[in-house]
Write a protein that holds these residues in place. Structure first.
Motif, PDB file in Angstrom:
ATOM      1  N   ARG A   5       0.869  -1.178   0.000  1.00 46.72           N
ATOM      2  CA  ARG A   5       0.000   0.000   0.000  1.00 46.72           C
ATOM      3  C   ARG A   5       0.901   1.221   0.000  1.00 46.72           C
ATOM      4  O   ARG A   5       1.341   1.703   1.027  1.00 46.72           O
ATOM      5  CB  ARG A   5      -0.893  -0.004   1.236  1.00 46.72           C
ATOM      6  CG  ARG A   5      -2.045  -0.975   1.143  1.00 46.72           C
ATOM      7  CD  ARG A   5      -3.016  -0.815   2.298  1.00 46.72           C
ATOM      8  NE  ARG A   5      -3.394   0.563   2.488  1.00 46.72           N
ATOM      9  CZ  ARG A   5      -3.451   1.166   3.684  1.00 46.72           C
ATOM     10  NH1 ARG A   5      -3.176   0.515   4.786  1.00 46.72           N
ATOM     11  NH2 ARG A   5      -3.798   2.425   3.775  1.00 46.72           N
ATOM     12  N   ARG A   6       1.167   1.743  -1.160  1.00 43.16           N
ATOM     13  CA  ARG A   6       2.063   2.899  -1.267  1.00 43.16           C
ATOM     14  C   ARG A   6       1.449   4.155  -0.661  1.00 43.16           C
ATOM     15  O   ARG A   6       2.156   5.050  -0.226  1.00 43.16           O
ATOM     16  CB  ARG A   6       2.445   3.101  -2.729  1.00 43.16           C
ATOM     17  CG  ARG A   6       3.347   1.982  -3.201  1.00 43.16           C
ATOM     18  CD  ARG A   6       4.019   2.302  -4.509  1.00 43.16           C
ATOM     19  NE  ARG A   6       4.987   1.272  -4.821  1.00 43.16           N
ATOM     20  CZ  ARG A   6       4.727   0.215  -5.573  1.00 43.16           C
ATOM     21  NH1 ARG A   6       3.538   0.048  -6.092  1.00 43.16           N
ATOM     22  NH2 ARG A   6       5.665  -0.679  -5.815  1.00 43.16           N
ATOM     23  N   ASP A   7       0.121   4.216  -0.613  1.00 43.53           N
ATOM     24  CA  ASP A   7      -0.548   5.372   0.005  1.00 43.53           C
ATOM     25  C   ASP A   7      -0.106   5.526   1.453  1.00 43.53           C
ATOM     26  O   ASP A   7       0.179   6.626   1.914  1.00 43.53           O
ATOM     27  CB  ASP A   7      -2.071   5.207  -0.071  1.00 43.53           C
ATOM     28  CG  ASP A   7      -2.552   3.929   0.588  1.00 43.53           C
ATOM     29  OD1 ASP A   7      -3.283   3.998   1.596  1.00 43.53           O
ATOM     30  OD2 ASP A   7      -2.202   2.834   0.103  1.00 43.53           O
ATOM     31  N   ALA A   8      -0.008   4.421   2.177  1.00 41.50           N
ATOM     32  CA  ALA A   8       0.394   4.473   3.580  1.00 41.50           C
ATOM     33  C   ALA A   8       1.852   4.900   3.715  1.00 41.50           C
ATOM     34  O   ALA A   8       2.195   5.704   4.588  1.00 41.50           O
ATOM     35  CB  ALA A   8       0.173   3.104   4.234  1.00 41.50           C
ATOM     36  N   GLY A   9       2.717   4.400   2.840  1.00 42.97           N
ATOM     37  CA  GLY A   9       4.128   4.770   2.879  1.00 42.97           C
ATOM     38  C   GLY A   9       4.361   6.236   2.579  1.00 42.97           C
ATOM     39  O   GLY A   9       5.170   6.901   3.251  1.00 42.97           O
ATOM     40  N   VAL A  10       3.667   6.761   1.587  1.00 45.02           N
ATOM     41  CA  VAL A  10       3.805   8.179   1.237  1.00 45.02           C
ATOM     42  C   VAL A  10       3.337   9.039   2.407  1.00 45.02           C
ATOM     43  O   VAL A  10       3.972  10.034   2.762  1.00 45.02           O
ATOM     44  CB  VAL A  10       3.020   8.507  -0.055  1.00 45.02           C
ATOM     45  CG1 VAL A  10       2.899  10.004  -0.266  1.00 45.02           C
ATOM     46  CG2 VAL A  10       3.667   7.847  -1.256  1.00 45.02           C
ATOM     47  N   TRP A  11       2.226   8.673   3.017  1.00 41.85           N
ATOM     48  CA  TRP A  11       1.701   9.443   4.140  1.00 41.85           C
ATOM     49  C   TRP A  11       2.696   9.448   5.302  1.00 41.85           C
ATOM     50  O   TRP A  11       2.963  10.493   5.900  1.00 41.85           O
ATOM     51  CB  TRP A  11       0.357   8.878   4.590  1.00 41.85           C
ATOM     52  CG  TRP A  11      -0.307   9.708   5.648  1.00 41.85           C
ATOM     53  CD1 TRP A  11      -1.062  10.823   5.457  1.00 41.85           C
ATOM     54  CD2 TRP A  11      -0.265   9.489   7.056  1.00 41.85           C
ATOM     55  NE1 TRP A  11      -1.498  11.312   6.664  1.00 41.85           N
ATOM     56  CE2 TRP A  11      -1.023  10.500   7.662  1.00 41.85           C
ATOM     57  CE3 TRP A  11       0.332   8.530   7.858  1.00 41.85           C
ATOM     58  CZ2 TRP A  11      -1.198  10.585   9.031  1.00 41.85           C
ATOM     59  CZ3 TRP A  11       0.161   8.610   9.238  1.00 41.85           C
ATOM     60  CH2 TRP A  11      -0.604   9.634   9.803  1.00 41.85           C
ATOM     61  N   LEU A  12       3.267   8.286   5.621  1.00 42.42           N
ATOM     62  CA  LEU A  12       4.238   8.216   6.711  1.00 42.42           C
ATOM     63  C   LEU A  12       5.466   9.084   6.419  1.00 42.42           C
ATOM     64  O   LEU A  12       5.979   9.763   7.310  1.00 42.42           O
ATOM     65  CB  LEU A  12       4.664   6.770   6.959  1.00 42.42           C
ATOM     66  CG  LEU A  12       3.601   5.900   7.624  1.00 42.42           C
ATOM     67  CD1 LEU A  12       4.029   4.440   7.614  1.00 42.42           C
ATOM     68  CD2 LEU A  12       3.330   6.376   9.034  1.00 42.42           C
ATOM     69  N   ALA A  13       5.940   9.092   5.171  1.00 43.61           N
ATOM     70  CA  ALA A  13       7.085   9.925   4.800  1.00 43.61           C
ATOM     71  C   ALA A  13       6.737  11.408   4.930  1.00 43.61           C
ATOM     72  O   ALA A  13       7.537  12.202   5.438  1.00 43.61           O
ATOM     73  CB  ALA A  13       7.530   9.607   3.379  1.00 43.61           C
ATOM     74  N   ALA A  14       5.540  11.793   4.501  1.00 43.18           N
ATOM     75  CA  ALA A  14       5.117  13.193   4.596  1.00 43.18           C
ATOM     76  C   ALA A  14       5.024  13.637   6.048  1.00 43.18           C
ATOM     77  O   ALA A  14       5.452  14.742   6.403  1.00 43.18           O
ATOM     78  CB  ALA A  14       3.777  13.390   3.893  1.00 43.18           C
ATOM     79  N   VAL A  15       4.475  12.801   6.895  1.00 41.26           N
ATOM     80  CA  VAL A  15       4.341  13.132   8.316  1.00 41.26           C
ATOM     81  C   VAL A  15       5.714  13.299   8.959  1.00 41.26           C
ATOM     82  O   VAL A  15       5.940  14.229   9.736  1.00 41.26           O
ATOM     83  CB  VAL A  15       3.515  12.045   9.049  1.00 41.26           C
ATOM     84  CG1 VAL A  15       3.635  12.177  10.553  1.00 41.26           C
ATOM     85  CG2 VAL A  15       2.062  12.134   8.633  1.00 41.26           C
ATOM     86  N   SER A  16       6.660  12.435   8.614  1.00 40.79           N
ATOM     87  CA  SER A  16       7.984  12.532   9.231  1.00 40.79           C
ATOM     88  C   SER A  16       8.712  13.811   8.802  1.00 40.79           C
ATOM     89  O   SER A  16       9.494  14.356   9.569  1.00 40.79           O
ATOM     90  CB  SER A  16       8.817  11.293   8.905  1.00 40.79           C
ATOM     91  OG  SER A  16       9.163  11.273   7.547  1.00 40.79           O
ATOM     92  N   HIS A  17       8.440  14.317   7.619  1.00 39.49           N
ATOM     93  CA  HIS A  17       9.087  15.554   7.155  1.00 39.49           C
ATOM     94  C   HIS A  17       8.358  16.814   7.614  1.00 39.49           C
ATOM     95  O   HIS A  17       8.942  17.883   7.657  1.00 39.49           O
ATOM     96  CB  HIS A  17       9.189  15.564   5.634  1.00 39.49           C
ATOM     97  CG  HIS A  17      10.182  14.597   5.095  1.00 39.49           C
ATOM     98  ND1 HIS A  17      11.244  14.105   5.809  1.00 39.49           N
ATOM     99  CD2 HIS A  17      10.279  14.015   3.876  1.00 39.49           C
ATOM    100  CE1 HIS A  17      11.950  13.271   5.084  1.00 39.49           C
ATOM    101  NE2 HIS A  17      11.381  13.187   3.899  1.00 39.49           N
ATOM    102  N   ALA A  18       7.102  16.689   7.960  1.00 42.90           N
ATOM    103  CA  ALA A  18       6.303  17.858   8.316  1.00 42.90           C
ATOM    104  C   ALA A  18       6.610  18.365   9.722  1.00 42.90           C
ATOM    105  O   ALA A  18       6.388  19.538  10.014  1.00 42.90           O
ATOM    106  CB  ALA A  18       4.819  17.539   8.202  1.00 42.90           C
ATOM    107  N   GLY A  19       7.055  17.514  10.581  1.00 47.57           N
ATOM    108  CA  GLY A  19       7.318  17.942  11.949  1.00 47.57           C
ATOM    109  C   GLY A  19       6.073  17.863  12.804  1.00 47.57           C
ATOM    110  O   GLY A  19       4.981  17.579  12.336  1.00 47.57           O
ATOM    111  N   ARG A  20       6.243  18.146  14.083  1.00 46.06           N
ATOM    112  CA  ARG A  20       5.147  17.986  15.043  1.00 46.06           C
ATOM    113  C   ARG A  20       4.067  19.054  14.925  1.00 46.06           C
ATOM    114  O   ARG A  20       2.948  18.853  15.331  1.00 46.06           O
ATOM    115  CB  ARG A  20       5.694  18.026  16.468  1.00 46.06           C
ATOM    116  CG  ARG A  20       6.530  16.834  16.797  1.00 46.06           C
ATOM    117  CD  ARG A  20       6.851  16.781  18.250  1.00 46.06           C
ATOM    118  NE  ARG A  20       7.540  17.987  18.705  1.00 46.06           N
ATOM    119  CZ  ARG A  20       7.796  18.259  19.949  1.00 46.06           C
ATOM    120  NH1 ARG A  20       7.423  17.433  20.889  1.00 46.06           N
ATOM    121  NH2 ARG A  20       8.423  19.358  20.296  1.00 46.06           N
TER     122      ARG A  20
END
Length: 139
Positions: A5-20
């Motif tokens: 599920r690439r949708d989940a992977g992309v979301w996790l990468a975006a969250v890690s770069h966005a910060g808290r």
């Protein structure tokens, strides 16, 4: 067949770069492909894309398999219900899972059409993503 599920992977990468301090929403195409249809005829053979954790299990019938589309989709649903990806809540997990179980038993109230097959997969997908977001904080 399984696919990530690439949708989940992309979301996790975006969250890690966005910060808290930034909130990242989540959206996906569900069981549909983001690509436009190529103009070729869609297959009449049953297919069910079933979300299991961070991957898809793709169940499909080959041409000539079973006694027609209804029998073939019944066999697909039986495989899903008997798989290790079937949720612990069973048919209560989602509207789609209830109908998948009914199709497996040969007793669904839905018409045996591509739209019904897709609706079952989509309903399960939405319930799975919601469950994962609520409990794991990731789709």
């Amino acid at each position: 067949m399984e696919a990530p599920r690439r949708d989940a992977g992309v979301w996790l990468a975006a969250v890690s770069h966005a910060g808290r301090h930034r909130k990242i929403g989540y959206a996906d195409y569900g069981v549909a492909s983001p690509r436009k249809p190529s103009g070729r005829q869609l297959s009449r053979h049953p297919k069910l894309c079933y979300t299991v954790d961070d991957h898809w299990k793709i169940y499909r019938c080959a041409a000539g398999e079973g006694e027609g589309a209804f029998d073939c989709f019944r066999k697909v649903c039986q495989a899903v219900v008997n798989s290790d990806g079937w949720p612990a809540q069973g048919a209560a997990f989602s509207w789609g899972d209830r109908h998948i179980e009914q199709f497996a038993a040969g007793a669904s109230t839905l018409p045996n059409t591509r739209a019904s097959w897709r609706a079952c997969g989509q309903s399960h997908h939405l319930a799975m993503v919601r469950h994962r977001l609520d409990h794991l904080r990731r789709p």
